[in-house]
Design an enzyme around this catalytic site. Structure first.
Site, PDB file in Angstrom:
ATOM      1  N   CYS A 157       0.824  -1.211   0.000  1.00 27.07           N
ATOM      2  CA  CYS A 157       0.000   0.000   0.000  1.00 27.07           C
ATOM      3  C   CYS A 157       0.858   1.262   0.000  1.00 27.07           C
ATOM      4  CB  CYS A 157      -0.934   0.013   1.204  1.00 27.07           C
ATOM      5  SG  CYS A 157      -1.994  -1.423   1.282  1.00 27.07           S
ATOM      6  N   CYS A 170      -2.697   8.702   6.190  1.00 25.70           N
ATOM      7  CA  CYS A 170      -1.406   8.741   6.885  1.00 25.70           C
ATOM      8  C   CYS A 170      -1.608   8.990   8.381  1.00 25.70           C
ATOM      9  CB  CYS A 170      -0.515   9.847   6.315  1.00 25.70           C
ATOM     10  SG  CYS A 170      -0.093   9.615   4.585  1.00 25.70           S
TER      11      CYS A 170
END
Lengths: 413, 135
Positions: free
Chosen positions: B37, B106
């Site tokens: 990812c 994130c």
């Protein structure tokens, strides 16, 4: 470092290493174009006065220049707005013209999006499309191409030079197969014109897409080569005054046509020496990475590749993170985290590059105005940043400890 | 994409990069994300006997926002008790770093990393307590 390059960095404009995205317009091309914006502004389709004739002469000279670099007759070249339009016209035009007889197209999974998306639309219109896989090298298997062609196949569309990985498909061999099997051969040569020798006769090419801004010409112009003997017929997408032999209506943009023509003429003359120089620069860059860093992987074949391209995975360092550290280099990342999709490059995936490596790739494109100083500067910057980021990469730490990253059960997120 | 000044600062001067010995008493390790990812974070905390996080270290594979998010949380967890640290929310991280919508994941990952590190610490100290009780 020469003064010019130094000045550029002082001005904080990054070193340009993205020649597959676009090329700057060559100043000689701009010079050739300028008069056609002002003094020679005529409509090339005006048949009744000097201004029109003057513009028409310029357009026809440009057409001949474009034809010359691919070994075609000027009558076989039509101007378009760019390679995207050329690819659309070639695929949709030919497919739709022959749709009552044949309904099958063969292309490849790593084609540019404008070919793939056009094919998807044709599928919605009832056509069948075979997407050939590629080998690890990025090249198609000629046997698989032969097997894919049926008596329903109307055309094959395979690009000559790849925009991400720079690999050169065996165009001549593909052309021979298509000719033997009686199917049209279209090739997207946006990245190939001016980079490698092309000859539509020798290579049995029936349709070829050309881009202006990839060959040091202006943006907004391209061309489509359409063979006359044997004649390739297509349905026009843009209707109107019947310009370009009815295949593409609309007033030709004289300055842009002149620019594309001049760009082709320069490329035809300088291709040999330019390719040699770029190969030296490219090899210098590649060698430096291989010597100074471990776990660096080249994506796509090295031998069958244009000289101005490298696509490299710097394992354990994420591409977008790396790009942030080399802000004074203008490069492109295969990680595509920069785009909204967060998906790594479909091209690298098609080569069988693992997702984790696909996330670590950079595309480095060299071109006419690249210098040795720029290459050395870029190598130093990239090597330094890769080393820094590896020190903060948990994957690098695991690799150093001998832990196999693929043995860990990662959670999807 | 334009990064905020705070993201750039953490990217260029990341705080608390490094690693503790995983087997040390009081060290909790969280490893979240996946290479496929494009983001992997390793966050470690060192907890003193009073349950206060004395020190934190990170290593991150990812984009600038991922590096900045993990760097930031190492600063935030220091001095906090384990129970306080577990309350850190991804929205606070995203707000502090002015992350754009495509980079929210994130901050989510950084929150997950704290939780994973604390969980690991707790599992380890429970284990030690059990061993001590058995003795």
């Amino acid at each position: 470092m020469n003064n010019k390059a130094q000045d550029r960095w002082n001005e904080k404009s990054p070193v340009y290493l993205d020649y597959q995205a676009t090329t700057p317009t060559d100043p000689r091309v701009v010079d050739a174009m300028l008069p056609y914006f002002t003094a020679r502004f005529g409509n090339p389709h005006s048949r009744n006065h000097h201004y029109g004739w003057e513009a028409e002469d310029a357009v026809e000279k440009a057409r001949a220049q474009v034809a010359s670099i691919i070994g075609a007759s000027p009558k076989e070249v039509i101007f378009t707005s760019g390679a995207t339009e050329s690819n659309n016209l070639a695929l949709k035009g030919v497919a739709n013209f022959h749709k009552d007889r044949k309904n099958h197209i063969v292309t490849c999974v790593t084609e540019h999006k404008c070919v793939l998306d056009t094919c998807r639309h044709l599928e919605q219109d009832g056509f069948e499309v075979t997407y050939l896989p590629v080998k690890k090298s990025g090249l198609i298997d000629l046997g698989a191409l032969g097997d894919a062609i049926t008596d329903q196949t109307v055309m094959v569309s395979i690009m000559a030079v790849h925009n991400e990985i720079g690999v050169i498909q065996p165009i001549k061999e593909i052309g021979a197969i298509c000719r033997e099997r009686g199917v049209f051969f279209h090739t997207d040569c946006a990245q190939a014109v001016g980079k490698i020798p092309l000859d539509v006769e020798d290579m049995n090419i029936d349709l070829m897409s050309i881009s202006g801004h990839k060959v040091y010409g202006p943006m907004g112009i391209g061309a489509l080569y359409v063979r006359r003997r044997p004649r390739v017929r297509l349905v026009a997408m843009i209707n109107g005054g019947g310009q370009e032999r009815g295949m593409r209506s609309g007033t030709l943009p004289t300055p842009l046509c002149v620019g594309l023509g001049e760009a082709c003429a320069i490329a035809e003359k300088e291709m040999g020496t330019e390719a040699e120089r770029l190969r030296m620069l490219r090899d210098r860059m590649y060698k430096a990475f291989m010597e100074r860093l471990s776990e660096v992987y080249l994506n796509g074949d090295l031998e069958h590749r244009i000289p101005g391209n490298l696509n490299i995975s710097f394992a354990y360092v994420e591409g977008e993170g790396l790009m942030m550290g080399i802000k004074d280099l203008a490069v492109s990342s295969g990680s595509a985290c920069t785009s909204a999709s967060l998906e790594p490059s479909y091209v690298l995936r098609a080569l069988g590059v693992g997702e984790e490596l696909a996330h670590t790739s950079l595309r480095l494109g060299l071109g006419r105005f690249s210098t040795e100083e720029e290459v050395d500067y870029a190598v130093d910057k990239i090597v330094g940043e890769v080393e820094r980021l590896r020190q903060m990469s948990p994957l690098w730490e695991m690799a150093q400890e001998g832990i196999d990253i693929s043995s860990i059960e990662w959670a999807d997120h | 994409m334009a990064y905020s000044d705070k993201v750039i600062d953490h990217y260029e001067n990341p705080r608390n990069v490094g690693a503790f010995d995983k087997s040390d008493e009081g060290v909790g390790t969280g490893l979240v994300g996946a290479p496929a990812c494009g983001d992997v974070m390793k966050l470690q905390i060192k907890v003193n006997p009073d349950g206060i996080i004395e020190d934190a270290k990170f290593k991150t594979f990812g984009c600038g926002s991922a590096i900045a998010s993990s760097s930031l949380v190492t600063e935030w967890v220091k001095g906090k008790s384990v129970d306080e640290a577990v309350e850190i929310k991804n929205t606070d991280i995203a707000k502090e770093l002015a992350l754009p919508p495509v980079k929210i994941h994130c901050s989510v990952l950084a929150e997950d990393a704290i939780k994973a590190a604390i969980e690991d610490y707790k599992a380890k100290s429970d284990q030690i307590k059990k061993v001590e009780a058995a003795e």
